[in-house]
Scaffold this motif. Structure first.
Motif, PDB file in Angstrom:
ATOM      1  N   LYS A  84      -3.637   6.302   0.021  1.00 21.97           N
ATOM      2  CA  LYS A  84      -3.498   8.271   0.419  1.00 21.97           C
ATOM      3  C   LYS A  84      -3.186   7.731   2.248  1.00 21.97           C
ATOM      4  O   LYS A  84      -2.535   9.317   2.439  1.00 21.97           O
ATOM      5  CB  LYS A  84      -4.738   8.556   1.020  1.00 21.97           C
ATOM      6  N   GLU A  85      -2.329   6.551   2.229  1.00 21.58           N
ATOM      7  CA  GLU A  85      -1.990   6.464   3.876  1.00 21.58           C
ATOM      8  C   GLU A  85      -0.278   5.394   3.705  1.00 21.58           C
ATOM      9  O   GLU A  85      -0.033   5.120   2.546  1.00 21.58           O
ATOM     10  CB  GLU A  85      -2.386   4.973   4.499  1.00 21.58           C
ATOM     11  N   HIS A  86       0.195   6.656   3.557  1.00 17.86           N
ATOM     12  CA  HIS A  86       1.342   6.919   3.764  1.00 17.86           C
ATOM     13  C   HIS A  86       2.529   4.975   4.090  1.00 17.86           C
ATOM     14  O   HIS A  86       3.206   4.597   2.989  1.00 17.86           O
ATOM     15  CB  HIS A  86       2.399   7.727   5.028  1.00 17.86           C
ATOM     16  N   ASP A  87       2.145   4.118   4.228  1.00 20.92           N
ATOM     17  CA  ASP A  87       2.327   3.154   5.149  1.00 20.92           C
ATOM     18  C   ASP A  87       2.197   2.259   4.112  1.00 20.92           C
ATOM     19  O   ASP A  87       2.881   1.699   3.154  1.00 20.92           O
ATOM     20  CB  ASP A  87       2.752   2.153   6.696  1.00 20.92           C
ATOM     21  N   LYS A  88       0.974   2.578   3.976  1.00 19.85           N
ATOM     22  CA  LYS A  88       0.637   1.095   2.953  1.00 19.85           C
ATOM     23  C   LYS A  88       0.795   1.251   1.627  1.00 19.85           C
ATOM     24  O   LYS A  88       0.859   0.761   0.679  1.00 19.85           O
ATOM     25  CB  LYS A  88      -1.189   0.827   2.686  1.00 19.85           C
ATOM     26  N   TYR A  89       0.409   3.273   1.332  1.00 19.97           N
ATOM     27  CA  TYR A  89       1.524   2.756  -0.117  1.00 19.97           C
ATOM     28  C   TYR A  89       2.912   2.809  -0.360  1.00 19.97           C
ATOM     29  O   TYR A  89       3.268   2.095  -1.244  1.00 19.97           O
ATOM     30  CB  TYR A  89       1.286   4.749  -0.366  1.00 19.97           C
ATOM     31  N   LYS A  90       3.723   2.580   0.860  1.00 17.21           N
ATOM     32  CA  LYS A  90       5.210   2.316   0.932  1.00 17.21           C
ATOM     33  C   LYS A  90       5.396   0.653   0.904  1.00 17.21           C
ATOM     34  O   LYS A  90       6.274   0.243  -0.738  1.00 17.21           O
ATOM     35  CB  LYS A  90       5.677   2.705   1.964  1.00 17.21           C
ATOM     36  N   LYS A  91       4.188  -0.081   1.191  1.00 16.90           N
ATOM     37  CA  LYS A  91       4.849  -1.374   0.494  1.00 16.90           C
ATOM     38  C   LYS A  91       4.055  -1.848  -0.423  1.00 16.90           C
ATOM     39  O   LYS A  91       4.614  -2.537  -1.052  1.00 16.90           O
ATOM     40  CB  LYS A  91       3.806  -1.948   2.029  1.00 16.90           C
ATOM     41  N   ALA A  92       2.624  -1.060  -0.966  1.00 20.67           N
ATOM     42  CA  ALA A  92       3.001  -1.556  -2.543  1.00 20.67           C
ATOM     43  C   ALA A  92       3.660  -0.808  -3.302  1.00 20.67           C
ATOM     44  O   ALA A  92       4.173  -1.880  -4.422  1.00 20.67           O
ATOM     45  CB  ALA A  92       0.652  -0.888  -2.521  1.00 20.67           C
ATOM     46  N   PHE A  93       4.148   0.633  -3.134  1.00 17.19           N
ATOM     47  CA  PHE A  93       5.725   0.034  -4.245  1.00 17.19           C
ATOM     48  C   PHE A  93       6.319  -0.172  -3.950  1.00 17.19           C
ATOM     49  O   PHE A  93       6.851  -0.578  -5.216  1.00 17.19           O
ATOM     50  CB  PHE A  93       5.108   1.738  -3.526  1.00 17.19           C
ATOM     51  N   GLU A  94       6.829  -0.456  -3.260  1.00 20.21           N
ATOM     52  CA  GLU A  94       8.306  -1.367  -2.427  1.00 20.21           C
ATOM     53  C   GLU A  94       7.495  -2.919  -3.393  1.00 20.21           C
ATOM     54  O   GLU A  94       8.505  -3.476  -4.482  1.00 20.21           O
ATOM     55  CB  GLU A  94       8.213  -1.942  -1.824  1.00 20.21           C
ATOM     56  N   ARG A  95       6.543  -3.259  -3.326  1.00 21.57           N
ATOM     57  CA  ARG A  95       5.856  -4.357  -4.395  1.00 21.57           C
ATOM     58  C   ARG A  95       6.148  -4.552  -5.753  1.00 21.57           C
ATOM     59  O   ARG A  95       6.467  -5.041  -6.423  1.00 21.57           O
ATOM     60  CB  ARG A  95       4.864  -5.254  -3.435  1.00 21.57           C
ATOM     61  N   LEU A  96       5.720  -3.346  -6.120  1.00 24.05           N
ATOM     62  CA  LEU A  96       5.733  -2.606  -7.890  1.00 24.05           C
ATOM     63  C   LEU A  96       6.981  -3.226  -7.874  1.00 24.05           C
ATOM     64  O   LEU A  96       7.786  -3.628  -9.113  1.00 24.05           O
ATOM     65  CB  LEU A  96       5.219  -1.988  -7.558  1.00 24.05           C
ATOM     66  N   LEU A  97       7.935  -2.191  -7.029  1.00 24.16           N
ATOM     67  CA  LEU A  97       9.441  -2.288  -7.615  1.00 24.16           C
ATOM     68  C   LEU A  97      10.320  -3.473  -7.595  1.00 24.16           C
ATOM     69  O   LEU A  97      10.664  -3.354  -8.544  1.00 24.16           O
ATOM     70  CB  LEU A  97       9.526  -1.273  -6.770  1.00 24.16           C
ATOM     71  N   LYS A  98       9.484  -4.496  -6.810  1.00 25.14           N
ATOM     72  CA  LYS A  98      10.461  -5.913  -6.751  1.00 25.14           C
ATOM     73  C   LYS A  98      10.071  -6.432  -8.072  1.00 25.14           C
ATOM     74  O   LYS A  98      10.507  -7.925  -8.684  1.00 25.14           O
ATOM     75  CB  LYS A  98       9.555  -6.527  -5.594  1.00 25.14           C
ATOM     76  N   ASP A  99       8.598  -6.717  -8.612  1.00 18.42           N
ATOM     77  CA  ASP A  99       7.915  -7.366  -9.872  1.00 18.42           C
ATOM     78  C   ASP A  99       8.177  -6.454 -10.636  1.00 18.42           C
ATOM     79  O   ASP A  99       8.547  -7.147 -11.995  1.00 18.42           O
ATOM     80  CB  ASP A  99       6.447  -6.725  -9.594  1.00 18.42           C
TER      81      ASP A  99
END
Length: 103
Positions: A84-99
């Protein structure tokens, strides 16, 4: 929104099928999710590559005692607890894309 499913990934002329599994208190109780996770583990053994990309939305997977949940904890789990927090979501999503790209 489904709790687990096969996702086709296409990038740079490649095509592969992966399992994205959303892990929550509710989904951890689902026999269907357990079956999908076990199918992903089997595919990984046969293909010798990562196909399961678990996504954690709460702490349930970290507290679960089921064998398949314990196995999931041995790998990187996408931490989307702060979705629900934009910055945390963005960080997690970028990590998922990297993986995903690494596979």
């Amino acid at each position: 929104m489904s709790v687990s499913g096969r996702v086709e990934v296409r990038a740079a002329g490649t095509h592969t099928e992966v399992y994205a599994t959303r892990l929550t208190e509710s989904s951890m109780k689902s026999a269907w999710v357990e079956s999908e996770v076990e199918a992903a583990f089997e595919k990984e053994r046969k293909q010798k590559r990562t196909v399961l990309f678990p996504i954690q939305l709460d702490v349930a997977v970290m507290e679960a005692e089921e064998a398949w949940a314990v196995d999931i904890r041995t790998r990187n789990i996408g931490d989307f607890r702060g979705w629900k927090e934009h910055d945390k979501y963005k960080k997690a999503f970028e990590r998922l894309l990297k993986d995903l790209k690494a596979e």
